[in-house]
Design an enzyme around this catalytic site. Sequence first.
Site, PDB file in Angstrom:
ATOM      1  N   GLN A 194     -64.083  32.118  28.621  1.00  0.00           N
ATOM      2  CA  GLN A 194     -65.297  31.988  27.822  1.00  0.00           C
ATOM      3  C   GLN A 194     -66.070  33.303  27.795  1.00  0.00           C
ATOM      4  O   GLN A 194     -66.637  33.684  26.767  1.00  0.00           O
ATOM      5  CB  GLN A 194     -66.192  30.876  28.386  1.00  0.00           C
ATOM      6  CG  GLN A 194     -67.570  30.782  27.779  1.00  0.00           C
ATOM      7  CD  GLN A 194     -67.542  30.462  26.285  1.00  0.00           C
ATOM      8  OE1 GLN A 194     -66.585  29.854  25.801  1.00  0.00           O
ATOM      9  NE2 GLN A 194     -68.561  30.871  25.566  1.00  0.00           N
ATOM     10  N   GLU A 195     -66.066  34.009  28.917  1.00  0.00           N
ATOM     11  CA  GLU A 195     -66.808  35.266  28.997  1.00  0.00           C
ATOM     12  C   GLU A 195     -66.147  36.392  28.217  1.00  0.00           C
ATOM     13  O   GLU A 195     -66.819  37.146  27.517  1.00  0.00           O
ATOM     14  CB  GLU A 195     -66.966  35.687  30.468  1.00  0.00           C
ATOM     15  CG  GLU A 195     -67.909  34.809  31.280  1.00  0.00           C
ATOM     16  CD  GLU A 195     -69.369  35.055  30.955  1.00  0.00           C
ATOM     17  OE1 GLU A 195     -69.662  35.967  30.162  1.00  0.00           O
ATOM     18  OE2 GLU A 195     -70.221  34.321  31.481  1.00  0.00           O
ATOM     19  N   SER A 196     -64.835  36.533  28.336  1.00  0.00           N
ATOM     20  CA  SER A 196     -64.186  37.747  27.830  1.00  0.00           C
ATOM     21  C   SER A 196     -62.866  37.534  27.118  1.00  0.00           C
ATOM     22  O   SER A 196     -62.259  38.503  26.671  1.00  0.00           O
ATOM     23  CB  SER A 196     -63.937  38.699  29.007  1.00  0.00           C
ATOM     24  OG  SER A 196     -62.939  38.152  29.867  1.00  0.00           O
TER      25      SER A 196
END
Length: 473
Positions: A304-306
């Site tokens: 989700q972050e990267s």
Amino acid sequence: MLCSLLLNSCTDDSPFKTLTVLEKIKEQGTLHVITRNTPATYFQDKNGETGFEYELVKRFAEHLGVELAIETADNIELLFARLQDPKGPALLAAGITYSPRREHQAKFTDGYLDVVPQVIYNSRSKRPKQAKDLVGKRILIVKDSVHEERLLQLQQEHPELSFEVSDQVETIDLLRMVDENQIDATLVNSNELAMNQVYFPNIQLAFSLNPSMQLQWALNRAFTTLDDSLITEINTFFSRLEQDETISQLSERYFGHVDTLGYVGVNSFAKHLQQRLPRYETSFRRNATKFNLDWRLLAATAYQESHWDPMARSKTGVRGIMMLTMATAKEVNVMNRLDPLQSIRGGAQYLAQMLDRLDDGVREQDRLWFALAAYNVGLGHLEDARMLTEKAGFNPNSWLDVRLHLPRLAEKQWYSQTRYGYARGGEPVHYVNNIRRYYDILTWVTQPQLEDTSIAGQILHAPGIKTQTTTEN
């Protein structure tokens, strides 16, 4: 107090009679500024204090070599009331534009950003194309704003035009109200629409009102009556920032395209599962074990972050596969955020810390979702949402209840009651939902009976996953 010292310094028997206002501020070591707690001006996120106006005024304080002291006011009337207090702040930096009505309230600097007043409507209704089309519409705007003056001018041409004003709303509240069809139209500045439009799918630009305006800072007249040293320094500062494109870069960061949180298409996720996850799976497993986490939850958070890209970077400067801020990286002893092994270890440690810091009343599975929300928006804002949840008569220890109240952190009537103020409270809700979907898929495709088979082949058969191709958001 500062103003009194400045006034005293101008008396004949004062040893500081030759000091200018600017020199006196430098001697005191603090620049006092008042602003608004809004997404376009000043707020706190997981990176700490931020906002377009905050970035500008922070740079000016650094330019002067002094500390920055920020205070906020709940509405425009209170902003100017504080600014007119001889003992009040030196300047107002709050996305304000000059108007003749404000001439007696403050002295204004040169402009630093062009904005255009824009009429906004709900795209599901007929588009108003000119001022006369607003007659009979439900219109609400911010009280004491320049938009109120614009509409009063339009009323002279169209006497049937009516509108309401309120000091209990901010721009983001008005956009939400148009989006939800609570009002038919509102007026906002172009920069604020650009910043927030992505969060409201039903709002559209109807038409713009000429001429354009410029955002300016306003100075306390108790200072500018002594000399022009402060306003001259600010204007020179703005000129330099325009030449080196700092203002353009800040404008792009805050008012340019803002990415939305979203779930990528099944085929894209399957590709990343094959090509990227194998490089980092061992590290996810090892660090999850070390910090008592489920490795698939840690991997889902990283995706989700990267999207499992160790070189990922956001406009706000968070970096790496776990997208750590510099402050967070320092807290968890990550020296190089672009090192995926360090980043994964740091992200696991930080997520474990969020779990540990949660209230003991939050139990079982809900702790995971609360911790993920805190990872995204910050523990302070999460606690604000829990407080609002409890005040509304719901369970502050239930994620189902708190997620309904997190979006209220973006509404002035609610965030004005909180300790940490404005936050994009809808984002952590989407953030947690996305991670839960990634986690569900990873759990499915890594079951013992499936772990030795093709992950890409199994993902399309995971429960609740549709097989059609979707595009990546």
